[in-house]
Every structure is written in structure tokens, then in C-alpha cells.
Write a protein that holds these residues in place. Structure first.
Motif, PDB file in Angstrom:
ATOM      1  N   TYR A  99      57.799  29.772  45.862  1.00  0.00           N
ATOM      2  CA  TYR A  99      58.461  28.630  46.505  1.00  0.00           C
ATOM      3  C   TYR A  99      59.684  29.067  47.318  1.00  0.00           C
ATOM      4  CZ  TYR A  99      55.710  25.444  43.513  1.00  0.00           C
ATOM      5  OH  TYR A  99      54.705  24.762  42.880  1.00  0.00           O
ATOM      6  N   LEU A 128      58.464  30.745  50.518  1.00  0.00           N
ATOM      7  CA  LEU A 128      57.909  29.793  51.481  1.00  0.00           C
ATOM      8  C   LEU A 128      59.027  28.994  52.149  1.00  0.00           C
ATOM      9  CD1 LEU A 128      54.866  28.445  49.399  1.00  0.00           C
ATOM     10  CD2 LEU A 128      54.783  30.052  51.311  1.00  0.00           C
ATOM     11  N   ASP A 173      49.329  33.373  49.421  1.00  0.00           N
ATOM     12  CA  ASP A 173      49.052  31.938  49.518  1.00  0.00           C
ATOM     13  C   ASP A 173      48.533  31.322  48.228  1.00  0.00           C
ATOM     14  OD1 ASP A 173      46.609  33.187  49.480  1.00  0.00           O
ATOM     15  OD2 ASP A 173      45.825  32.233  51.290  1.00  0.00           O
ATOM     16  N   SER A 218      50.371  27.983  47.162  1.00  0.00           N
ATOM     17  CA  SER A 218      49.989  26.850  48.006  1.00  0.00           C
ATOM     18  C   SER A 218      48.544  26.437  47.743  1.00  0.00           C
ATOM     19  CB  SER A 218      50.154  27.209  49.486  1.00  0.00           C
ATOM     20  OG  SER A 218      51.488  27.550  49.778  1.00  0.00           O
ATOM     21  N   HIS A 234      47.971  24.108  44.720  1.00  0.00           N
ATOM     22  CA  HIS A 234      48.241  22.688  44.977  1.00  0.00           C
ATOM     23  C   HIS A 234      47.128  22.072  45.830  1.00  0.00           C
ATOM     24  CE1 HIS A 234      52.188  22.592  43.167  1.00  0.00           C
ATOM     25  NE2 HIS A 234      52.583  23.624  43.881  1.00  0.00           N
ATOM     26  N   TRP A 281      55.636  18.949  49.835  1.00  0.00           N
ATOM     27  CA  TRP A 281      54.728  18.619  50.949  1.00  0.00           C
ATOM     28  C   TRP A 281      55.119  19.404  52.201  1.00  0.00           C
ATOM     29  CZ3 TRP A 281      50.145  16.598  51.860  1.00  0.00           C
ATOM     30  CH2 TRP A 281      49.826  16.145  53.145  1.00  0.00           C
ATOM     31  N   LEU A 307      56.575  22.322  52.307  1.00  0.00           N
ATOM     32  CA  LEU A 307      56.188  23.716  52.118  1.00  0.00           C
ATOM     33  C   LEU A 307      54.684  23.909  52.313  1.00  0.00           C
ATOM     34  CD1 LEU A 307      58.319  24.800  49.004  1.00  0.00           C
ATOM     35  CD2 LEU A 307      58.853  25.070  51.428  1.00  0.00           C
ATOM     36  N   ILE A 308      53.890  22.972  51.800  1.00  0.00           N
ATOM     37  CA  ILE A 308      52.432  23.078  51.950  1.00  0.00           C
ATOM     38  C   ILE A 308      52.035  22.975  53.412  1.00  0.00           C
ATOM     39  CG2 ILE A 308      50.244  21.900  51.473  1.00  0.00           C
ATOM     40  CD1 ILE A 308      51.359  21.162  48.729  1.00  0.00           C
ATOM     41  N   GLN A 309      52.647  22.043  54.130  1.00  0.00           N
ATOM     42  CA  GLN A 309      52.286  21.847  55.533  1.00  0.00           C
ATOM     43  C   GLN A 309      52.713  23.023  56.414  1.00  0.00           C
ATOM     44  OE1 GLN A 309      50.394  19.170  56.896  1.00  0.00           O
ATOM     45  NE2 GLN A 309      50.038  19.173  54.687  1.00  0.00           N
ATOM     46  N   SER A 315      52.472  26.117  55.392  1.00  0.00           N
ATOM     47  CA  SER A 315      51.731  27.289  54.911  1.00  0.00           C
ATOM     48  C   SER A 315      50.381  27.382  55.599  1.00  0.00           C
ATOM     49  CB  SER A 315      51.529  27.187  53.397  1.00  0.00           C
ATOM     50  OG  SER A 315      50.582  28.145  52.956  1.00  0.00           O
ATOM     51  N   ARG A 375      47.234  25.495  54.307  1.00  0.00           N
ATOM     52  CA  ARG A 375      46.936  24.080  54.536  1.00  0.00           C
ATOM     53  C   ARG A 375      45.642  23.890  55.321  1.00  0.00           C
ATOM     54  NH1 ARG A 375      50.201  20.937  59.255  1.00  0.00           N
ATOM     55  NH2 ARG A 375      48.744  21.488  60.897  1.00  0.00           N
TER      56      ARG A 375
END
Length: 603
Positions: free
Chosen positions: A335, A338, A501, A504, A507, A538, A540-542, A544, A547
Motif C-alpha cells: 500500500y 502504491l 500487483d 491490488s 482486492h 479505490w 490506489l486500485i484505479q 494500478s 485494474r
């Protein structure tokens, strides 16, 4: 979409490749408040968008409808059955009917011999067994659910009103095994277990058995475990612990093994180094179960952290110590890592809990490949099929299992309604979920099924995995930052696999799985799926590249207060003096809406 002022006849706004937001230059620049902000820099996003296009075309078919895709998958699996592929992992979307397609082609795979289907839970095994018997009702096969030795014994003890004996009891009383102690002290429980097994074989009759059970049974099938011996005793008349002395092992030889819903644990054993050291001490004492248990107890007393393996699990680890490799967690893909990639000039104190130098950090891990599908110098079945919808199991898949992908990019994506809230955490989850349910119910009248790992009395993400029981139901799922142990577990996996990854993807796999309970191939066109997710997570996921594996379109739902905050932050990021702002300093983790927004609407 961003537009300059209508009064600006010579627009000069620009977006640099290393920034996230448009630098507004030109007339009325100070009045542009709804400036779109990318999840990451433009350069990063270009790489992400290219990857999304590549993922969308991987293993794709030309189906335009869900029924066409199901038919194509069934034909594709029929071709695989007639091919030379002996060990395959099939990766396909949720609800497309992977297991059902294999069942429809069961005879081509099994060739008239016994087989085993393994699932995440006995409930799902029961559900799939019923489907199999319906699909093959006129065939030579009979599907039956077989329980492992432990739950069978516990059920028998409960029915006879006996106190279940545990492995700890057997170790403390000097027995060689749990089974030996039960045979000597509760022979009536073994008699009841044996009766249940005989009744199951009577149900099979003269048909070919197809066993439905859980993953753990499959993992120990090749070891001639107590469970397999138990189900191999079709005609034994022995009593007590002698019951297992004359198993007919040929009765449970399988030609086909189908493993549904694979996970990281399917292929890898990942443990902290301290657990490994306890297992080493147990192995030294391996000739005596009591000494093994004492070594385990002494080691656990010094282990203050959570997720400590049970005595049985520790014994299994001790049997394979030579297979483990040391891994030192570097923090790559964590985390904080990222966050730093999209906010290099800022520091998030909230994420310091996940830093490699955190006081709670384990640091050193041990990882080993699992070879449960190998028995001696051969494989436990002539054909092995592993099914998954997730990306992490694919990343962990060993080289002797071939990966095949199936997707249907021509079918329009279903939409998940995304609700962002910084309060989505383990401490406030009850309050936040209750508030979200009230908001959704007032707007839509929906009676929601809640899927969450931290909200009592509801479904868990793992519990609904692979299940059809939420089809047609409105769902509210939650997603929050992982517990530190799970997070570091995934960071260790990153270092072992040479990736960045895994955090990510974990999730994304969870979101895809739960969206797939009532969307996509399980959609009835009416049921809705709401994702209540931590706002910063959200973001961080977007940002990466992982996604690209999100299979559902996101409809961001903002209330009036959130929109007001987002506009205020965006408007403060550009200059009002002659539009000379250079485009720098756009790294604050603020709300953004780059796909679609519906305000307070849920349609």
C-alpha cells in the motif's frame, strides 16, 4: 470530459505526461471548477489503458450474448476433453458455467471411471452434486457428497451425545493417532460413521461413483489419508480402529479430478519464518506424537501474533520443510509503495501500519510449492482440471499445468455502483454499512444481501464464492484495506513471484467474485450490486495496472457533500492569474470521476 471556457477562442490548456490533471490556460480559467483528475499520471495511465485493451482480447470469443458464450465455452471444453491436455487450468468469468460445462462433458474426461470434484465448502459441493445428477441422470454415473473423516466423526459424536475427542487429547494421552484413541474409547462413533459410508455406497449402487467434496479432501487424496481409506472400506466388517486395516483402495482410484475455485493456497504454502522454526522442532520429535505436541505448545506460547497454524497444520508443514524457500519482504507493491507512485511528494500516515519497518511487520517468510496433485512418481488422476475466475491463482499456477483463458469482450459490461467512503474500515464497518443500506433502501426500496468479511451475521466473500444462491438478489459488498498480516502475506508473494500487483489483484479478485453473484452471466437485468469501498483504497486500485482485470464498469455515486469537497479541491489546484499554472503539484489523493457519475441516482 474536460472543456475550456466557451469564451476562450485560443485554448492552450495542456496535460503533462508526468501529471494527473489538466493545467488550465486561457480565458476564464479561474471559473473551471470541474477539472477531471486521473488516478495516476498520464504516462502511467497510458500504460494501464494499453494493458486493459490487451487483457480484454486475451482468450476472447466472439459471443454477443451470454447464452452464446455459454454454448461456446461448452464446445471449447468438449474440444479440450478430446485433446492431449492432461492438466489444465481454465480461467473464465464468473457464472459462465465452467463447472457445468465440465459436467456436461464428464464422460469424455472420466472415460467410465471414478472421479472427484472438489469445492470450497460442503454447501457448494451439495449444490453442485445435485446439478451433476440432473445433467447426467440418464448416464452411468452417480454423484455423491463425501465428507472428510473429521466432520463425519464430529457428526457421529454429536448424534450419540459424546464429547468429540481432539488431536490434542490423543497427544496428551499418548495415543499414536486420533483415530486410535477414538477406536479405543468411542467404538460406537466409528460404527455410526461406517454405517453412513455403507449407505452412501448403496446409493451409488452399480453406477460409477463421482465424489463431491471439499478442497482439503483432494489435497490429501494421493497420500492415502484417513478420509480416503474410510471411503475405500466398502465391505469391511472389522470394528474399532481395525476398521481401516483392509481398505479397497481401487474403489477410490480416480481418473478425473476437478478443482473448482482455485486460490493462492491451492498452489503455495506461505508461512512466517517463526512458524517454520516451530515446525523444525516438531520434526525433531516426530517419532512421538506427545513430544510433537509439547514442542508445538512451547513454540506457540512465544508466538504472540495472530494466524498461528493449528497442531495438525503445523505437523503437515513439518513434513515438507525441505521444500520451503526464504523470502524477505521488500515492500514492493505494498500500500505505501502504491501510494508513493501516485503521490511521490506526500506521505500517508494512515498507511504507515503497512510499512516494512512497522513494529507489527513480520519481515521474513517461507514459501513452498504444493504438489498435492502428484502421488509418488505419477499424478493422482489421469486428467486434472482446475477452474478459476481469479488472477492470483493464475499467477501462482505451476509450469506443469497449462493455463487456458476464455472471455467474452463483445458483451457489454454490467455496472457495479461504487460508493466511496473513507470510514470503510474494521472499526466503523457496522455503522457505515447500516448507513449505506438505509441510503440505498430509501432510494430504491431494495432489500440488500450484505457480503462482507468484517460485518457479523452476513455472507462473507469466501462463503459466496462459486455459489448461485444470490442470483437475482440486490447485493451490498464491502471492500477495505487488508489486515496487516494478509497484506504482508501478499507482499511476500510479490517478492516470491517477482511481481508488484498481488495486493491490488487480491482486492480485484474479491470484487469480481462478488459482483459475479448477481451481475454478468448471473444477471437477471434487475438485481443491482453496490460496492462500498474505502475511498483511498479505490484510488490506489484505479492507479494500478492490475485494474485492467476489473470485469465490471464502475458507476461512482457521490452525494452532495462529496461533490462539493471534490470541486473545492480541484478548483484550488489551478491558478487564476492569467492562466500561467504549469500543471505541477497534482498529487493529492482526492476524489475523481473519470468514467461516469450518477450523483445520487442508482439507476
Amino acid at each position: 470530459m474536460f472543456k475550456n471556457s466557451g469564451n476562450d477562442r485560443n485554448p492552450s490548456s495542456f496535460l503533462r505526461s508526468d501529471h494527473r490533471c489538466v493545467a488550465i490556460v486561457g480565458r476564464d480559467a479561474h471559473e473551471c471548477h470541474d477539472v477531471p483528475i486521473l488516478p495516476a499520471s498520464l504516462d502511467q495511465m497510458m500504460h494501464i489503458w494499453v494493458r486493459e485493451m490487451a487483457v480484454g482480447q486475451s482468450g476472447s470469443c466472439e459471443a454477443k450474448t451470454y447464452n452464446d458464450a455459454r454454448r461456446m465455452l461448452r464446445n471449447y471444453i468438449a474440444d479440450l476433453a478430446e485433446s492431449e491436455h492432461r492438466r489444465i487450468m481454465i480461467h473464465a468469468p464468473e457464472g459462465v458455467g465452467k463447472t457445468t460445462a465440465v459436467m456436461a462433458n464428464h464422460d469424455k474426461f472420466a472415460q467410465g471411471k471414478a472421479s472427484l470434484y472438489a469445492f470450497a465448502s460442503y454447501d457448494i459441493a451439495e449444490e453442485k452434486c445435485s446439478i451433476f445428477n440432473e445433467v447426467n441422470k440418464n448416464g452411468p454415473y452417480r454423484g455423491v457428497v463425501i465428507y472428510s473423516w473429521s466432520p463425519l466423526y464430529r457428526h457421529a459424536a454429536t448424534e450419540l451425545k459424546l464429547r468429540p475427542i481432539t488431536t490434542t487429547d490423543a497427544a496428551e494421552n499418548g495415543y499414536k493417532s486420533l483415530f486410535q484413541m477414538i477406536g479405543g474409547n468411542q467404538p460406537e462413533a466409528l460404527k455410526l460413521v461406517r454405517r453412513f459410508c455403507r449407505e452412501t455406497w448403496m446409493d451409488i449402487g452399480d453406477k460409477v461413483p463421482v465424489f463431491f467434496s471439499v478442497h482439503d479432501v483432494a489435497y490429501h487424496w494421493g497420500e492415502f489419508s484417513t478420509t480416503r481409506k474410510l471411503w475405500s472400506c466398502k465391505k469391511s466388517t472389522e470394528v474399532g480402529e481395525k476398521f481401516l486395516l483392509s481398505p479397497e483402495m481401487d474403489a477410490t482410484e480416480i481418473s478425473l479430478l476437478v478443482h473448482d475455485e482455485a486460490s493462492v493456497d491451492t498452489f503455495l504454502s506461505i508461512i512466517p519464518k517463526h512458524v517454520y522454526q516451530i515446525a523444525e522442532r516438531i520434526k525433531v520429535k516426530s517419532r512421538n506424537i506427545r513430544d510433537c505436541f509439547l514442542a508445538y505448545s512451547a513454540g506457540v506460547k512465544r508466538w504472540s501474533k495472530e494466524n498461528t497454524p493449528t497442531f495438525d497444520e503445523m505437523c503437515r508443514i513439518s513434513w515438507a520443510l525441505s521444500d520451503y524457500q526464504p523470502v524477505r519482504v521488500s515492500g514492493r507493491g505494498s500500500y505505501p509503495d502504491l501510494y508513493h507512485q501516485i503521490n511521490p511528494n506526500n506521505h500517508s500516515g494512515y498507511l504507515s501500519l503497512y510499512a516494512t519497518d512497522s513494529p507489527n511487520s513480520i519481515g521474513d517468510w517461507m514459501i513452498a510449492r504444493k504438489k498435492w496433485y502428484v502421488s509418488g512418481n505419477d499424478y493422482i488422476a489421469q486428467r486434472i482440471i482446475i477452474l478459476t475466475t481469479e488472477e492470483l491463482p493464475v499467477a501462482c499456477c505451476p509450469s506443469d499445468i497449462e493455463i487456458v483463458r476464455f472471455s467474452a469482450p463483445c458483451i457489454q459490461k454490467d455496472t457495479v455502483h461504487v460508493m466511496l467512503d473513507r470510514s470503510v474500515n474494521s472499526e466503523r464497518i457496522q455503522e457505515v454499512v447500516s448507513s449505506a443500506c438505509n441510503t440505498i433502501s430509501e432510494a430504491t426500496g431494495s432489500l440488500l444481501k450484505i457480503v462482507s468479511n468484517c460485518h457479523g451475521g452476513v455472507y462473507t466473500h469466501l462463503g459466496v464464492k462459486g455459489s448461485d444462491k444470490l442470483t437475482g438478489k440486490d447485493i451490498l459488498q464491502t471492500c477495505m484495506f487488508s489486515a496487516p498480516y494478509r497484506h504482508e502475506f501478499l507482499c511476500a508473494l510479490n517478492d516470491y513471484l517477482g511481481r508488484d500487483d498481488c495486493v491490488s489483484l487480491d482486492h480485484i479478485d474479491s470484487i469480481n467474485q462478488t459482483c459475479g453473484r448477481n451481475l454478468g452471466f448471473r444477471s437477471d437485468g434487475i438485481a443491482k450490486n453496490f460496492l462500498l469501498i474505502n475511498r483511498q483504497l479505490w484510488n490506489l486500485i484505479q492507479a494500478s495496472p492490475a485494474r485492467a482485470h476489473l470485469r465490471y464498469a464502475a458507476n461512482l455515486i457521490w452525494d452532495a457533500d462529496e461533490r462539493k469537497v471534490a470541486r473545492r479541491k480541484a478548483s484550488g489546484k489551478h491558478s487564476s492569474n492569467s492562466g500561467r499554472y504549469s500543471g505541477s503539484d497534482y498529487y493529492a489523493p482526492i476524489q475523481y470521476n473519470y468514467e461516469s457519475t450518477s450523483g445520487d441516482q442508482f439507476e
